[in-house]
Design a protein around this motif. Sequence first.
Motif, PDB file in Angstrom:
ATOM      1  N   TRP A   4      45.990  27.024 -34.505  1.00  0.00           N
ATOM      2  CA  TRP A   4      44.636  27.456 -34.150  1.00  0.00           C
ATOM      3  C   TRP A   4      43.812  26.299 -33.630  1.00  0.00           C
ATOM      4  CZ3 TRP A   4      40.419  25.247 -36.563  1.00  0.00           C
ATOM      5  CH2 TRP A   4      40.661  24.560 -37.755  1.00  0.00           C
TER       6      TRP A   4
ATOM      7  N   LYS B 188      48.664  36.149 -39.033  1.00  0.00           N
ATOM      8  CA  LYS B 188      49.548  36.166 -40.199  1.00  0.00           C
ATOM      9  C   LYS B 188      50.477  37.371 -40.161  1.00  0.00           C
ATOM     10  CE  LYS B 188      47.271  33.773 -43.990  1.00  0.00           C
ATOM     11  NZ  LYS B 188      46.664  33.945 -45.307  1.00  0.00           N
ATOM     12  N   LYS B 189      49.924  38.536 -39.834  1.00  0.00           N
ATOM     13  CA  LYS B 189      50.736  39.749 -39.779  1.00  0.00           C
ATOM     14  C   LYS B 189      51.796  39.631 -38.686  1.00  0.00           C
ATOM     15  CE  LYS B 189      50.471  44.797 -39.299  1.00  0.00           C
ATOM     16  NZ  LYS B 189      51.845  44.844 -38.921  1.00  0.00           N
TER      17      LYS B 189
ATOM     18  N   LEU C 264      49.776  28.030 -39.912  1.00  0.00           N
ATOM     19  CA  LEU C 264      50.037  29.085 -40.889  1.00  0.00           C
ATOM     20  C   LEU C 264      51.384  28.920 -41.574  1.00  0.00           C
ATOM     21  CD1 LEU C 264      48.732  32.283 -39.051  1.00  0.00           C
ATOM     22  CD2 LEU C 264      47.676  31.092 -40.975  1.00  0.00           C
TER      23      LEU C 264
ATOM     24  N   LYS D 119      54.539  37.358 -39.860  1.00  0.00           N
ATOM     25  CA  LYS D 119      55.358  38.038 -40.869  1.00  0.00           C
ATOM     26  C   LYS D 119      56.299  39.041 -40.216  1.00  0.00           C
ATOM     27  CE  LYS D 119      54.931  40.717 -45.114  1.00  0.00           C
ATOM     28  NZ  LYS D 119      54.022  41.379 -46.067  1.00  0.00           N
TER      29      LYS D 119
ATOM     30  N   TYR E 187      43.740  31.779 -33.221  1.00  0.00           N
ATOM     31  CA  TYR E 187      45.172  31.509 -33.314  1.00  0.00           C
ATOM     32  C   TYR E 187      45.882  31.929 -32.032  1.00  0.00           C
ATOM     33  CZ  TYR E 187      44.549  30.560 -38.247  1.00  0.00           C
ATOM     34  OH  TYR E 187      44.158  30.003 -39.441  1.00  0.00           O
TER      35      TYR E 187
ATOM     36  N   ALA F  88      42.661  36.643 -34.588  1.00  0.00           N
ATOM     37  CA  ALA F  88      42.041  36.246 -35.847  1.00  0.00           C
ATOM     38  C   ALA F  88      43.156  35.883 -36.829  1.00  0.00           C
ATOM     39  CB  ALA F  88      41.201  37.398 -36.402  1.00  0.00           C
ATOM     40  N   LYS F  89      42.817  35.164 -37.883  1.00  0.00           N
ATOM     41  CA  LYS F  89      43.809  34.676 -38.844  1.00  0.00           C
ATOM     42  C   LYS F  89      44.648  35.800 -39.436  1.00  0.00           C
ATOM     43  CE  LYS F  89      44.319  31.755 -42.907  1.00  0.00           C
ATOM     44  NZ  LYS F  89      43.622  30.852 -43.838  1.00  0.00           N
ATOM     45  N   ASN F  90      44.038  36.879 -39.881  1.00  0.00           N
ATOM     46  CA  ASN F  90      44.790  37.967 -40.502  1.00  0.00           C
ATOM     47  C   ASN F  90      45.768  38.607 -39.525  1.00  0.00           C
ATOM     48  OD1 ASN F  90      43.571  37.588 -42.982  1.00  0.00           O
ATOM     49  ND2 ASN F  90      42.003  39.134 -42.629  1.00  0.00           N
ATOM     50  N   ASP F  91      45.347  38.775 -38.277  1.00  0.00           N
ATOM     51  CA  ASP F  91      46.240  39.342 -37.266  1.00  0.00           C
ATOM     52  C   ASP F  91      47.405  38.401 -36.981  1.00  0.00           C
ATOM     53  OD1 ASP F  91      44.550  41.541 -37.053  1.00  0.00           O
ATOM     54  OD2 ASP F  91      43.421  40.671 -35.390  1.00  0.00           O
TER      55      ASP F  91
END
Length: 96
Positions: free
Chosen positions: A64, A84-85, A45, A88, A32, A79-82
Amino acid sequence: MKTNLAIAAALATIMTTGVIDTAEAADKEKCYGVSPAGQNDCANLAGTHSCAGQSSVDNDIGEWRLVPGGTCTELGGFAKNDAKKMMKDMQAKKNG
């Protein structure tokens, strides 16, 4: 008999192609924030589009593309989780 042979050959080709594509995908990772505008690989996302090539901003954190495995961080991506955070947190800051 020739028809059966032709069908078997066609199915073997399709199955082989699928295996190769799966193996190639296994060596890649979603990264991403590294996609130039219009060169994303699929949905973002934010959920504002669901297709490849629809990003409108370079290096949008929510977009991405597949990159060789283990190279995302080197490219400056996340990475996806990073991602997303980060999105947010940016949204919370924007809504203040």
